[in-house]
Design an enzyme around this catalytic site. Sequence first.
Site, PDB file in Angstrom:
ATOM      1  CG  ASN A   7      -9.715   5.780  14.835  1.00 32.91           C
ATOM      2  OD1 ASN A   7     -10.354   5.005  15.544  1.00 32.91           O
ATOM      3  ND2 ASN A   7      -8.986   5.381  13.808  1.00 32.91           N
ATOM      4  NE  ARG A  27     -12.198   2.640  12.704  1.00 27.27           N
ATOM      5  CZ  ARG A  27     -11.183   1.818  12.943  1.00 27.27           C
ATOM      6  NH1 ARG A  27     -10.064   2.277  13.460  1.00 27.27           N
ATOM      7  NH2 ARG A  27     -11.296   0.544  12.656  1.00 27.27           N
ATOM      8  CG  HIS A  48     -10.777  -3.405   9.431  1.00 28.26           C
ATOM      9  ND1 HIS A  48     -10.245  -4.674   9.483  1.00 28.26           N
ATOM     10  CD2 HIS A  48     -10.267  -2.741  10.502  1.00 28.26           C
ATOM     11  CE1 HIS A  48      -9.437  -4.770  10.529  1.00 28.26           C
ATOM     12  NE2 HIS A  48      -9.449  -3.613  11.159  1.00 28.26           N
ATOM     13  NE  ARG A 102      -9.069  -7.501  17.592  1.00 29.17           N
ATOM     14  CZ  ARG A 102      -9.418  -6.529  16.751  1.00 29.17           C
ATOM     15  NH1 ARG A 102     -10.455  -6.680  15.955  1.00 29.17           N
ATOM     16  NH2 ARG A 102      -8.746  -5.403  16.711  1.00 29.17           N
ATOM     17  CB  ILE A 117       1.117  -6.459   8.676  1.00 26.13           C
ATOM     18  CG1 ILE A 117       1.323  -6.473  10.204  1.00 26.13           C
ATOM     19  CG2 ILE A 117       1.784  -7.671   8.026  1.00 26.13           C
ATOM     20  CD1 ILE A 117       0.582  -7.596  10.933  1.00 26.13           C
ATOM     21  CD  GLU A 145      -0.408   1.233   4.752  1.00 25.71           C
ATOM     22  OE1 GLU A 145       0.390   2.080   5.202  1.00 25.71           O
ATOM     23  OE2 GLU A 145      -1.645   1.305   4.916  1.00 25.71           O
ATOM     24  CD  GLU A 182      -8.855   2.613   9.724  1.00 20.71           C
ATOM     25  OE1 GLU A 182      -7.839   2.895  10.411  1.00 20.71           O
ATOM     26  OE2 GLU A 182      -9.509   1.572   9.889  1.00 20.71           O
TER      27      GLU A 182
END
Length: 392
Positions: A9, A90, A178, A238, A326, A328, A376
């Site tokens: 990834n 990914r 995502h 972002r 965040i 979790e 992921e």
Amino acid sequence: MEGRIAVLNAGSSSIKFALYEAGGGDQLFRGKVEGIGVNPRLKISDGHGESVAERSWPAAGFDHEAATHALLETAVELNRRVPVAGIGHRVVHGGTAYVEPVRVDAKVMVDLAALSPLAPLHQPHNLAAIQAIMDAAPQIPQVACFDTAFHRRQPHLAQLYALPREITDAGVRRYGFHGLSYEYVTQRLPDVAPELAKGRVVIAHLGNGASLCAVKEGRSVANTMGFTAVEGLMMGTRSGSLDPGVLIYLMDQYGMDARAIEELLYKRSGLLGVSGVSSDMRALRASDDPAAAEAVALFVYRIVREIGSTAAALGGVDGLIFTAGIGENDAQARAEIAAGCAWLGLELDQAANAAGAGRISGAGSKVSAWVVPTDEERMVARHTSAVLGLET
Ligand code: ADP
């Protein structure tokens, strides 16, 4: 066929790695190279979380390709006895053509490279990792798994901007991102929250990147990210959604060009820009600077507003799921977001929320709330096994 599945990834400043038994089996190792360009370092741990390898390098000359090679070398050492049957990646963008994972060949590489202008900060790194392995070990099959694919079956309107048709036809549309995280969490629902598996769910992926996904009967119907991964929620660095007029103003009044605006919106905005302290939620929680508190408050406010929007896309909501760094780990953020969703009939069980796993809403809550950790890399491993026919 026997073997193991490696997963890469490759992000803009880190490359994550994991190794699994093929066919969705146990995770054997997981690790990452972080700080590429700043202070590159590698850490790998085994399936029990014990550290098995740590290395670091000087930043100069240590680019993504060097990081991929370093990871591969270490993986080969750790994996001495068993062949790697395939490597899954990914890949951020599959455009409109790649609606599911695909085995990579020369044509796929050309197609995916053509999508690089749509994700200039991510796609080239993803492809560089694939190319490095093609060059070093061409006999190992590789599979590209796309962050956009889960969203490709969204309703047509959810994928459009109100722009002239020829611009939409040229590819300026809402792709969503995502997707591997949302797909993984959605696949967990029958086990962790079976009543939601066929219901209307808002999943909040809140990490450095952050977005919401509306999922109905297991299928994505809306995502707050659109043409790029900068739309929607406020993120670590972002901006999230802005009045497009702001960009015109910055160009006119500050003489900013595309690269300057890109740097502003992707690297200097979000939690970092508003707080002036950090992009990292833990650092903001630890700070007593009022600007840090305001950044967190804005982060929460934007999420609450967008939950309203995604709930409307679903025609109502049965469950809200928190995932990623965040989502979790930050019980306070979950409590603040849930308080903003009281109008939906959402009530947290404060003790369950503090414990931070499974169901966190109270028995009387009309909308249930959950923490479901994402993975992921495991989603990529599953896809890779399936594409290569390695299921056990
Ligand atoms: P990435 O998008 O890079 O995979 P993660 O999903 O790891 O990001 O999320 C990173 C974010 O999660 C950071 O803002 C970090 O501060 C936050 N985070 C991680 N652990 C905690 C914690 N215990 N409390 C609050 N925030 C946390």
